[in-house]
Structures are given as structure tokens and as C-alpha cells.
Enzyme design. Structure first.
Site, short mmCIF file in Angstrom:
data_model
loop_
_atom_site.label_atom_id
_atom_site.label_comp_id
_atom_site.label_asym_id
_atom_site.label_seq_id
_atom_site.Cartn_x
_atom_site.Cartn_y
_atom_site.Cartn_z
N ASP A 85 48.17 -1.93 10.03
CA ASP A 85 47.65 -0.70 9.44
C ASP A 85 46.52 -0.20 10.34
OD1 ASP A 85 46.58 1.37 8.00
OD2 ASP A 85 46.23 0.21 6.16
N LYS A 138 47.82 12.02 25.02
CA LYS A 138 47.35 13.31 24.56
C LYS A 138 47.95 13.61 23.19
CE LYS A 138 50.88 16.61 25.83
NZ LYS A 138 51.08 17.28 24.56
N HIS A 168 51.27 13.11 30.97
CA HIS A 168 52.38 12.54 31.74
C HIS A 168 52.86 13.47 32.85
CE1 HIS A 168 55.02 14.92 29.05
NE2 HIS A 168 55.87 14.89 30.06
N LYS A 172 54.54 13.01 37.36
CA LYS A 172 55.77 13.54 37.94
C LYS A 172 55.60 13.73 39.45
CE LYS A 172 57.29 16.07 33.80
NZ LYS A 172 58.65 15.52 33.67
N GLU A 206 61.01 25.39 27.19
CA GLU A 206 61.82 24.32 26.61
C GLU A 206 62.94 24.92 25.79
OE1 GLU A 206 59.12 20.75 25.36
OE2 GLU A 206 58.08 22.58 24.79
N ASP A 225 49.28 22.36 22.07
CA ASP A 225 50.20 21.30 22.46
C ASP A 225 50.50 21.32 23.95
OD1 ASP A 225 52.10 19.16 21.93
OD2 ASP A 225 53.67 20.65 22.28
N HIS A 230 49.41 20.24 29.68
CA HIS A 230 50.27 20.35 30.86
C HIS A 230 49.96 21.58 31.71
CE1 HIS A 230 52.21 17.14 28.93
NE2 HIS A 230 53.14 17.79 28.28
N LYS A 326 58.96 27.21 22.94
CA LYS A 326 60.09 26.41 22.44
C LYS A 326 61.31 27.32 22.29
CE LYS A 326 57.88 22.45 21.37
NZ LYS A 326 58.28 21.15 21.92
#
Length: 481
Positions: A85, A138, A168, A172, A206, A225, A230, A326
Site C-alpha cells: 500500500d 513524469k 523517456h 530516444k 498520436e 501531459d 516531451h 490525440k
């Protein structure tokens, strides 16, 4: 090299899709210590055998990498599971107490609201004693205030030089190549300033929707987000001054300077230089897609277009058009640098006003390539030497099936203690300070929420923020247009 990973959030989508497959491949390639161990931790009441079976089934479906059965079993022998927990520090401390005498890296792949209690448990259990390390996914908070609270609290528990904050994208290879191209080539660095560059576009689109992340996304939205992390990281790599060396802090010093030079938004700036939107029903690859309906009637956006300005000597007056969304027409990450027109146009056709400007385009995904758009008579008829046509020079890199997941590089760097591809605390806070100004500008400027059909390039109002070769309400236009 540290030999133990304490992975919190082990049953989550990120861990299952990327983290464990990355560790499996590193193990198979002999890049992890011989006695490497993983303690998987999550709330789910599994035992170790059940969790290993979950991983075994996941590994059987990998698309980018096909491990042997022997590699899978050898890796699973190094993994055990504990239910914990994370809201209760004592529970966390008990779950890791038997491993804290090893050199541990704690990886928090969990919501930021659990960071503080989990870290307090790790400190209580002895997992933060030197030289143990911490990796944080993040986002670090949801705004500047919460980021400062998280950084401040965790900073009292473990030294900053043992904290590795992850974005991330920095892992790359194509993103790292931006530094190599900029600072390894005189041709580019000579024109990399406001005297020669007209504008910069950064697009991260995306085709996926919000599915599976509804509760998080309703609080976050595209700005927090994607832009906060990014896209601002890409902007920093494009705009930063040459660092004195490739040392971690020298690179991060220059990125922080860029973030602090970004012009804050006002209500008037937000109305003039941004658009926010949400996708409605549409079609992607011939399949119908439903509209996004966030819970609690939230007005959260799934698309952002914003023009940023960097107020320093190199970039004064150069707009940086930042776009993410999106359910867009294609999955793509593109940086487009548009140069200013030549000062004196000599040619008959086209006339100077209609000549395509030189553009340098970095495509980072799904295909990695670099395009340089020039004007040339070689693309026209032999007798039309005064008639210029666009000529695209392209350098492609075949990624193939063996391309590394970014997390593989980041795991190795954290286990070795290399900070270069991780984000420092002041960098996180500088990014949030600018994002908060955009959010405040939206509120005070009353920026409306627009709508766009899934499978498009955003609302019509997005056209001014997209690279010139993209059609805001259709498919990418032909190259050179």
C-alpha cells in the site's frame, strides 16, 4: 553498477508494456549485473508465481523483440513480487527492508500523488541511504506548486545527485541526434539563430485516444501531459546554447536557461497565440472512433496549439509553434525549422513571394529521417534554368526490428549513475512555471474549447500552428508544397 531494482507500479501499463520488456532485453544482451534482481511492487494481491506468469504471457506477445524461452525463464528467476500500500510509508518500508543492504535503484512508475508517501516509506526502510538511487516517472506534479512540494519533500530524503527524473523522449536515439546534428556540423550551427531562421514547428501527434487513462487525462489534458514534458524537452534541444561539455549538468544548465527565457502568457497572448480542442467522433484507418467524453463534464483538451517565444539574443522574434493531439491523422513527431527567404530574388519563376522557403525537417517517429528542402533548377526542364522547383534532399535511417526502446538506455544510465538524459529539479519547475502561465492565460483570456474529428490534423484554427506541409483538416499535403 547498481544490482537491484525496486519497481513500484509493477502491474501498471507502463511497466508491463515497456519497463519489464526493456529489462528482459538488457538481461538477454548481458548488459545487467550477473546478480541483478527486481523486486516488483504494486497494490494487487498477487504472489511471485502469479506475477511471473503475468510477465511470461506479456513477453510471449512482444512485437519488437523475440526472446528465447530460456532468456525469459532466466529473467523471471530474478523477479519477485510484493503487494504494498503505497499510501502508507510503513507498508513500503516493510516491503523493501530485506533488500536495502544491496545497491538499490527505486523506480516509481506510479501517479505523482503517491510519490511523497512512497519516498517516505523508502527512506524509513533504509532504501535511500547512499549510494542508493531514485528514478521518478513524469509528471512531477500537476503544476508549479505541486512540483515544488514533491521536489522539496523528496529532496530532504535523498540527495539531488541520486535522483533521476525521467522523460523517456530523451532516451530516444533520434532525439539525442538533434544535439549531434546541431553541435557537430558547422553548416547548421552557422545559421542557427534569429538572423536566418524564420520559425520552428514542433509536432507530436498520436492516433491513439485517451482510452485507459481517462481519470488521469481528465485532470491533465494535452498541455500538462505532453507539452510540459516531451515538447518542451524537444524545444530545449533545438534552442539551447552550446554547452561547455556533454557533462550532465552542463547540458541541463543550458536547457534551464531556455525555459527561463520563455515569455509568460497573458490572457491576450493566450487568445492570440493558442488553440485548445477535443476530438469528436471520426475515422482512423477506416475504423470508426468515438468522441472523447471526460468524466464530470470536464473541459479538458486533447489537442493544443501554442506559439512560444524565447526572449534571448539567439531567438528574439522567432516563433516556436508547438502542437500535440490525440486521435490525429497520423502518429508522428516532427521538428521543422523554416529559414528566412533570400534577401534578393533573381529568378523568373516562381516569383519571390511564392518561392518555397528552405526547410530542415527532423522526423523522429515513426520513421527517422532528415529532409532539407531547397530550390533548384535541376528539378525543372533543362531549358528552364531560371525556373526553380522545390528539391528535397533526404537522409533516411532504417530503424528495423532491433531498435532499442528508450527505457533500455535510461535504465542503463541510471544503474551507472549517468544524469545526462534525465531532468533536474529546477528544469521541472521552470517548465511548470511557463505551463502555468498558459493555463492562467486560458482562464483570464476565456480561450474556448474547439472540436475536431478524430483522424484529422486538429480544428481549423490549428492551421497556423502546424508545419506548412500539413493540412489542418486533412492528410499531409504533398512534399514541397
Amino acid at each position: 553498477m547498481h544490482d537491484t531494482l525496486l519497481l513500484f507500479g509493477a502491474t501498471g501499463d507502463l511497466a508491463q508494456r515497456y519497463l519489464f520488456p526493456s529489462l528482459l532485453r538488457l538481461q538477454g544482451d548481458g548488459l545487467l549485473p550477473e546478480d541483478f534482481r527486481v523486486r516488483a511492487l504494486a497494490l494487487s494481491p498477487h504472489d511471485t508465481d502469479k506475477f511471473r506468469q503475468i510477465l511470461r504471457e506479456r513477453f510471449a506477445k512482444l512485437g519488437h523483440y523475440t526472446p528465447t524461452a530460456e532468456q525469459v525463464e532466466a529473467f523471471l528467476e530474478r523477479v519477485d513480487y510484493r503487494s504494498v500500500d503505497m499510501r502508507t510509508p510503513a507498508s513500503v518500508a516493510e516491503a523493501v527492508a530485506d533488500l536495502v543492504d544491496r545497491q538499490c535503484v527505486s523506480y516509481l512508475s506510479i501517479p505523482p500523488g503517491l510519490y511523497i508517501s512512497t519516498c517516505e516509506g523508502l527512506a524509513l526502510g533504509g532504501a535511500f541511504k547512499a549510494p542508493n538511487r531514485l528514478m521518478l516517472e513524469k509528471p512531477i506534479g500537476a503544476d508549479l506548486e505541486s512540483a515544488r512540494e514533491i521536489n522539496g519533500t523528496i529532496g530532504k530524503l535523498i540527495d539531488e545527485d541520486r535522483i533521476f527524473r525521467i522523460d523517456h523522449y530523451l532516451g530516444k536515439a533520434a532525439v539525442q541526434n538533434l544535439l549531434a546534428l546541431r553541435f557537430g556540423n558547422t553548416l547548421l550551427e552557422a545559421v542557427w539563430n534569429r538572423n536566418y531562421i524564420d520559425s520552428v514547428n514542433i509536432l507530436v501527434s498520436e492516433t491513439e485516444g485517451v482510452d485507459g487513462r481517462n481519470s488521469y487525462y481528465a485532470r491533465s489534458g494535452a498541455l500538462r501531459d505532453m507539452v510540459q514534458s516531451h515538447i518542451l524537452q524537444l524545444l530545449c534541444l533545438v534552442a539551447m546554447e552550446p554547452p561547455a561539455s556533454l557533462g550532465a549538468d552542463r547540458i541541463r544548465d543550458e536547457k534551464v536557461k531556455v525555459l527561463r527565457a520563455m515569455r509568460p502568457f497573458s490572457g491576450a497572448e493566450a487568445e492570440r497565440h493558442s488553440v485548445r480542442a477535443r476530438y469528436i467522433a471520426g475515422t482512423i484507418d477506416g475504423e470508426s472512433v468515438q468522441a472523447y467524453a471526460p468524466p464530470d463534464d470536464s473541459d479538458v483538451e486533447t489537442f493544443v496549439g501554442v506559439t512560444a517565444h524565447i526572449d534571448n539574443w539567439r531567438w528574439a522574434g522567432v516563433p516556436f509553434h508547438l502542437v500535440t493531439g490525440k486521435r490525429m491523422a497520423e502518429r508522428s513527431t516532427v521538428v521543422t525549422v523554416t529559414l528566412k527567404p533570400v534577401t534578393h530574388w533573381l529568378f523568373e519563376r516562381p516569383d519571390g513571394a511564392h518561392a518555397a522557403p528552405n526547410r530542415l525537417t527532423f522526423r523522429l517517429q515513426p520513421q527517422e529521417d532528415i529532409e532539407l528542402g531547397l530550390m533548384s533548377s535541376l528539378a525543372g526542364p533543362e531549358w528552364g534554368t531560371l525556373e526553380l522547383q522545390p528539391l528535397e534532399l533526404e537522409l533516411s535511417s532504417e530503424t528495423g526490428q532491433n531498435r532499442r526502446i528508450a527505457y533500455e538506455r535510461l535504465f542503463l544510465d541510471a544503474l551507472h549513475g549517468n544524469h545526462a538524459l534525465f531532468v533536474r529539479n529546477d528544469e521541472v519547475e521552470a517548465a511548470w512555471a511557463w505551463i502555468d502561465s498558459v493555463v492562467d492565460g486560458w482562464k483570464s483570456g476565456d480561450v474556448p474549447l474547439e472540436y475536431y474529428p478524430a483522424g484529422s490534423w486538429g480544428p481549423r484554427e490549428a492551421a497556423g500552428y502546424l508545419p506548412a506541409q500539413f493540412d489542418a483538416v486533412g492528410r499531409p499535403a504533398a512534399r514541397g508544397t
